[in-house]
Design a protein around this motif. Structure first.
Motif, PDB file in Angstrom:
ATOM      1  N   ASP A 155     -24.781   1.689 -68.672  1.00 57.39           N
ATOM      2  CA  ASP A 155     -24.417   2.879 -67.721  1.00 57.39           C
ATOM      3  C   ASP A 155     -22.862   2.475 -67.366  1.00 57.39           C
ATOM      4  OD1 ASP A 155     -25.346   5.549 -66.505  1.00 57.39           O
ATOM      5  OD2 ASP A 155     -24.157   4.314 -64.795  1.00 57.39           O
ATOM      6  N   ASP A 156     -21.975   3.443 -67.748  1.00 56.44           N
ATOM      7  CA  ASP A 156     -20.538   3.172 -67.249  1.00 56.44           C
ATOM      8  C   ASP A 156     -20.247   3.190 -65.654  1.00 56.44           C
ATOM      9  OD1 ASP A 156     -19.607   2.868 -69.874  1.00 56.44           O
ATOM     10  OD2 ASP A 156     -19.015   4.632 -70.209  1.00 56.44           O
ATOM     11  N   GLU A 157     -20.884   4.085 -65.296  1.00 56.39           N
ATOM     12  CA  GLU A 157     -20.703   4.258 -63.501  1.00 56.39           C
ATOM     13  C   GLU A 157     -21.169   2.913 -62.952  1.00 56.39           C
ATOM     14  OE1 GLU A 157     -18.870   6.005 -62.449  1.00 56.39           O
ATOM     15  OE2 GLU A 157     -19.517   5.941 -60.279  1.00 56.39           O
ATOM     16  N   ILE A 158     -22.366   2.116 -63.408  1.00 57.44           N
ATOM     17  CA  ILE A 158     -23.089   0.950 -62.917  1.00 57.44           C
ATOM     18  C   ILE A 158     -22.003  -0.042 -63.169  1.00 57.44           C
ATOM     19  CG2 ILE A 158     -24.718  -0.675 -62.904  1.00 57.44           C
ATOM     20  CD1 ILE A 158     -27.004   1.351 -63.140  1.00 57.44           C
ATOM     21  N   SER A 198     -29.352   3.326 -57.278  1.00 60.16           N
ATOM     22  CA  SER A 198     -28.802   4.541 -57.822  1.00 60.16           C
ATOM     23  C   SER A 198     -29.159   4.612 -59.451  1.00 60.16           C
ATOM     24  CB  SER A 198     -27.044   4.709 -57.604  1.00 60.16           C
ATOM     25  OG  SER A 198     -26.493   3.774 -58.699  1.00 60.16           O
ATOM     26  N   GLN A 199     -29.906   3.583 -59.793  1.00 58.55           N
ATOM     27  CA  GLN A 199     -30.219   3.828 -61.047  1.00 58.55           C
ATOM     28  C   GLN A 199     -31.532   4.624 -61.332  1.00 58.55           C
ATOM     29  OE1 GLN A 199     -32.077   0.236 -62.864  1.00 58.55           O
ATOM     30  NE2 GLN A 199     -31.242   0.401 -64.842  1.00 58.55           N
ATOM     31  N   THR A 200     -31.381   5.703 -62.273  1.00 58.16           N
ATOM     32  CA  THR A 200     -32.634   6.518 -62.278  1.00 58.16           C
ATOM     33  C   THR A 200     -33.342   6.226 -63.557  1.00 58.16           C
ATOM     34  OG1 THR A 200     -31.211   8.078 -64.007  1.00 58.16           O
ATOM     35  CG2 THR A 200     -30.922   8.495 -61.705  1.00 58.16           C
ATOM     36  N   LYS A 231     -27.215  -9.434 -50.478  1.00 56.01           N
ATOM     37  CA  LYS A 231     -27.713  -8.130 -50.359  1.00 56.01           C
ATOM     38  C   LYS A 231     -26.454  -7.229 -49.598  1.00 56.01           C
ATOM     39  CE  LYS A 231     -30.238  -9.471 -46.172  1.00 56.01           C
ATOM     40  NZ  LYS A 231     -31.367 -10.057 -45.713  1.00 56.01           N
ATOM     41  N   GLU A 232     -25.544  -7.816 -48.766  1.00 56.24           N
ATOM     42  CA  GLU A 232     -24.533  -6.807 -48.216  1.00 56.24           C
ATOM     43  C   GLU A 232     -23.832  -6.392 -49.048  1.00 56.24           C
ATOM     44  OE1 GLU A 232     -23.138  -8.941 -44.829  1.00 56.24           O
ATOM     45  OE2 GLU A 232     -25.293  -9.015 -43.883  1.00 56.24           O
ATOM     46  N   LYS A 237     -21.226  -1.985 -52.562  1.00 55.41           N
ATOM     47  CA  LYS A 237     -20.872  -1.623 -54.016  1.00 55.41           C
ATOM     48  C   LYS A 237     -21.632  -0.616 -54.582  1.00 55.41           C
ATOM     49  CE  LYS A 237     -17.373  -4.616 -54.884  1.00 55.41           C
ATOM     50  NZ  LYS A 237     -16.060  -4.037 -55.449  1.00 55.41           N
ATOM     51  N   LEU A 238     -23.163  -0.855 -54.463  1.00 53.69           N
ATOM     52  CA  LEU A 238     -23.828   0.190 -55.331  1.00 53.69           C
ATOM     53  C   LEU A 238     -24.826   1.020 -54.048  1.00 53.69           C
ATOM     54  CD1 LEU A 238     -24.824  -2.727 -57.340  1.00 53.69           C
ATOM     55  CD2 LEU A 238     -24.593  -0.326 -58.476  1.00 53.69           C
ATOM     56  N   GLY A 239     -24.734   1.090 -52.801  1.00 58.52           N
ATOM     57  CA  GLY A 239     -25.355   1.706 -52.049  1.00 58.52           C
ATOM     58  C   GLY A 239     -26.980   1.114 -51.832  1.00 58.52           C
TER      59      GLY A 239
END
Ligand SMILES: C[S@@+](CC[C@H](N)C(=O)[O-])C[C@H]1O[C@@H](n2cnc3c(N)ncnc32)[C@H](O)[C@@H]1O
Ligand code: SF4
Length: 416
Positions: A155-158, A198-200, A231-232, A237-239
């Motif tokens: 996934d380009d966004e990830i 954010s991965q669906t 983890k931080e 970076k990814l929420g």
């Protein structure tokens, strides 16, 4: 997952955490002993260099510098000769990183030396997508038997969020690179990570479909591991997801790979093979070479120096000193082997008892009954069969094990 299974999962993870933490011993340096019986074990070599640092990754590594890397490989080859002098022999070699193909010429020299010194039958290496060009891979024919390539996601966004889009290419470019590398070496494997914030579900399915279309011999799907070291930065970076999808996503993965053989809880093959991503699960004894490498031998987990200067000084002094160790009692050893076997496959109790000189049912006692009660295993004719929940339990325990190894890395990396 029902309530009981949920509680059991939390309890076993906490238990494993406490057990491992209570056993770390950072104070006393120990020497690697001579091999007692010349028995062939596994050799692990660590190549701690990368061109880019991915925020989720806590593996021991430094920014690539050609001179530093050449010097490092030179030291590695001295350490390998020292293993030979201590009477060690190895049948399997796993080279991990970092990016193990980052300096192909040095790697070739080192792999060739291993083949000269030891009875190596199989070699596995890891790479990023930039070092799998067919021209380069052809030079490794006859040397590398299994190559795994980290894709993590299509996934380009990830990819953008984890700093890999520019460095390794977008979805289309990655597919092209992987297709051209597939089939050159005997086993080609693709690494993906699932459960990124954010991965669906749709993104996961797309990742699986793209990987399956490339048709590599193996596909590994690691659950995202978040330790205190990462983890931080992962959250930045990814929420942070409101809900943890790991279990639901694992169900999807197992459904989509029902036409594959399962090598262990997180690795799938077109044909069944014992040569997979997890050397810990297939080799209960291994010796580590290189900065930050772990060894597990004589009921001790040993750790090599993390600072490159310290590592080199120790090797040149011929001391083979290891910086930290964890002592395993005979009971711990059985627990550890049981965990790795349980992660890998169904388990034959008689074989286990004769291989490890124990009485597994007596040893695990109530734990085995509890695993049956929560539906993680069933036992038929002396075989412990993993249920779907059992496989998921094994996956989470192995994840906890790796996260705990990060405590060791965190301890030593703080002075780097
Ligand atoms: C040591 S890395 C080497 C891969 C190679 N350098 C690359 O980036 O493509 C091996 C694999 O570990 C997995 N990995 C690294 N960090 C992880 C994490 N925090 N959670 C889950 N898997 C992880 C990735 O799938 C990665 O491909
Ligand atoms: S995932 Fe690979 S490239 Fe990224 S930091 Fe880890 S070892 Fe390096």
């Amino acid at each position: 997952m029902n309530f009981l299974q949920n509680q059991a999962l939390k309890y076993t993870c906490n238990f494993l955490n406490k057990e491992l933490k209570s056993k770390f011993n950072f104070k006393n340096e120990v020497n690697l002993e001579k091999s007692k019986d010349g028995k062939k074990v596994m050799l692990y070599i660590h190549v701690p260099f990368c061109h880019t640092f991915c925020p989720y990754c806590s593996f021991h590594k430094f920014a690539y510098d050609e001179e530093l890397c050449k010097e490092y490989f030179k030291t590695l080859r001295i350490e390998l000769q020292q293993f030979k002098d201590l009477g060690y022999d190895f049948n399997t070699l796993y080279v991990g990183g970092g990016t193990t193909l980052i300096n192909e010429a040095e790697l070739i020299k080192t792999l060739s030396l291993c083949k000269d010194l030891f009875s190596i039958e199989e070699i596995s290496c890891e790479s990023d997508p930039n070092h799998i060009k067919p021209e380069a891979l052809k030079d490794f024919k006859g040397l590398i038997d299994r190559l795994s390539c980290g894709v993590q996601s299509f996934d380009d966004e990830i990819l953008r969020k984890v700093n890999r889009l520019e460095k390794f290419g977008n979805q289309k470019e990655l597919v092209k690179k992987l297709e051209s590398a597939n089939g050159i070496l005997p086993t080609f494997s693709i690494d993906l990570i699932f459960n990124f914030p954010s991965q669906t579900k749709q993104m996961l399915i797309k990742d699986i479909e793209l990987a399956k279309n490339i048709a590599p011999s193996q596909i590994t799907l690691y659950p995202l591991m978040k330790s205190n070291l990462t983890k931080e930065i992962i959250a930045a970076k990814l929420g942070i997801d409101k809900q943890d999808n790991e279990y639901e996503f694992y169900k999807i993965i197992c459904e989509y790979f029902s036409d594959y053989e399962q090598n262990n809880s997180w690795s799938f093959s077109k044909d069944r093979t014992s040569f997979n991503d997890e050397y810990v699960s297939t080799h209960h004894e291994y010796i580590g070479a290189g900065s930050g490498a772990f060894s597990f031998t004589n009921n001790k987990l040993l750790v090599n120096a993390f600072k490159l200067d310290d590592y080199k000084a120790k090797v040149l002094a011929g001391k083979n000193q290891k910086l930290a160790h964890i002592d395993f009692s005979p009971e711990d050893r059985i627990n550890y082997i049981f965990l790795t076997e349980f992660f890998k496959d169904n388990l034959n109790i008689n074989n286990f008892n004769s291989n490890y000189n124990c009485d597994l049912e007596k040893h695990l006692g109530l734990k085995l009954k509890a695993m049956q009660t929560i539906g993680a295993i069933n036992i038929n004719n002396g075989i412990i069969n993993n249920t779907f929940f059992g496989k998921y339990l094994a996956l989470t325990l192995m994840k906890e094990f790796y996260i705990n190894m990060d405590l060791v890395r965190a301890y030593f990396r703080k002075d780097l």
